[in-house]
Design an enzyme around this catalytic site. Structure first.
Site, PDB file in Angstrom:
ATOM      1  N   LYS A   1      61.385  35.576  11.606  1.00 41.65           N
ATOM      2  CA  LYS A   1      60.205  34.987  11.440  1.00 41.65           C
ATOM      3  C   LYS A   1      58.890  35.748  11.249  1.00 41.65           C
ATOM      4  O   LYS A   1      58.022  35.544  10.258  1.00 41.65           O
ATOM      5  CB  LYS A   1      60.047  33.850  12.583  1.00 41.65           C
TER       6      LYS A   1
ATOM      7  N   GLN B   1      59.150  30.818  21.339  1.00 41.18           N
ATOM      8  CA  GLN B   1      60.532  30.903  21.198  1.00 41.18           C
ATOM      9  C   GLN B   1      61.237  30.135  22.308  1.00 41.18           C
ATOM     10  O   GLN B   1      61.359  30.594  23.417  1.00 41.18           O
ATOM     11  CB  GLN B   1      61.194  32.289  20.737  1.00 41.18           C
TER      12      GLN B   1
ATOM     13  N   ASP C   1      55.588  24.564  15.050  1.00 39.55           N
ATOM     14  CA  ASP C   1      57.118  23.844  15.429  1.00 39.55           C
ATOM     15  C   ASP C   1      57.184  22.326  15.269  1.00 39.55           C
ATOM     16  O   ASP C   1      58.307  22.133  15.398  1.00 39.55           O
ATOM     17  CB  ASP C   1      57.667  24.687  16.823  1.00 39.55           C
TER      18      ASP C   1
END
Length: 287
Positions: free
Chosen positions: A52, A96, A119
């Site tokens: 990412k 994460q 997200d």
């Protein structure tokens, strides 16, 4: 002949467009920034975060990273999130998952401001999706929609079977599809007579985490099959679909790897850019 949906190529096109928009924003002094937070030393999570971060840099965005030790406390992680939430150079924040066992992920995720939730996983983002309000959507479901659009799959009036009810893919994807005018049926690995649910569908999306769950008995001729699953085997990566069985049956199918996976990172870039642009809109409105 079954057509293979080239997710990697579609994702590359999206990333190119994002980079062009980032360059235009940078010319005005505004550079979008993504902050990634990694807690601990889980090998898979480290690989995902590195990918990412690499994509962010390649798009010309600002890469902000915080790596906390495995024994970090709830308060320590919360403090980092609060610091990044207050940073005007950070457009989006990505925590994460999974987190180490001592941490409670839900309240930490919900600590991310909805305007920086790239997200799309906070309770506030889920609420905005459910109500059809403007907001950042989960990356993988958004990537599935982009794949279908790129392939010219008509969703309005289509029958879609979503196999998988998880909060990361199945549930938000179902809502996105409903808002596009599809008739959506949600099933899962415990559904009695799963084939009876999936076989009438024009589009079958599988996101269960059960390797090889879907085969030829589940798919009608000509249907589009989107395989979100990914599993490591001695023979390589495979998905939730027994893809070889569907050759010549499915009209279109995503490969594993190279299908949905690249789209997830592409949509993360889209969300980060969108968060930055919406942030600029808010700053332009007089107090």
């Amino acid at each position: 002949m079954t057509h293979t949906i080239k997710g990697a190529e579609i994702a590359r096109s999206i990333r190119t467009r994002v980079a062009e928009r980032v360059a235009a924003a940078a010319a005005t002094g505004r550079v979008p920034g993504l902050a990634t937070i990694l807690v601990g030393d889980d090998a898979a999570s480290a690989v995902y975060v590195a990918a990412k971060r690499r994509a962010i840099r390649e798009a010309g965005m600002r890469d902000v990273h915080r790596h906390l030790p495995r024994h970090a406390t709830q308060a320590e992680v919360a403090a980092v999130i609060d610091e990044l939430a207050a940073d005007p150079d950070v457009s989006g924040i990505l925590l994460q998952l999974p987190l180490p066992a001592q941490l409670d992920a839900a309240p930490l995720t919900d600590r991310i401001p909805v305007t920086k939730d790239v997200d799309g996983l906070t309770t506030a983002s889920a609420g905005r999706l459910a109500r059809g309000e403007r907001g950042l959507r989960p990356c993988t479901p958004s990537g599935v929609i982009e794949l279908l659009d790129a392939e010219g799959v008509e969703l309005k009036g289509a029958c879609v079977a979503v196999v998988g009810w998880g909060e990361l893919v199945g549930r938000p994807l179902s809502q996105l599809l409903l808002r596009r005018g599809a008739t959506v049926t949600v099933a899962h690995e415990f559904t009695a007579d799963l084939a009876a649910v999936t076989r009438p569908a024009d589009v079958v999306v599988v996101a269960t985490g059960v390797r090889g769950l879907i085969g030829q008995e589940h798919v009608k001729p000509g249907a589009t099959v989107i395989d979100v699953g990914i599993h490591r085997t001695p023979d390589g990566l495979t998905g939730d679909v027994r893809a070889a069985e569907l050759d010549g049956i499915a009209g279109r199918i995503t490969p594993v790897p190279g299908g949905v996976g690249p789209m997830t990172i592409a949509m993360l870039l889209v969300n980060t850019l969108q968060a930055a642009e919406w942030g600029a809109e808010r700053e332009a409105v007089p107090a």
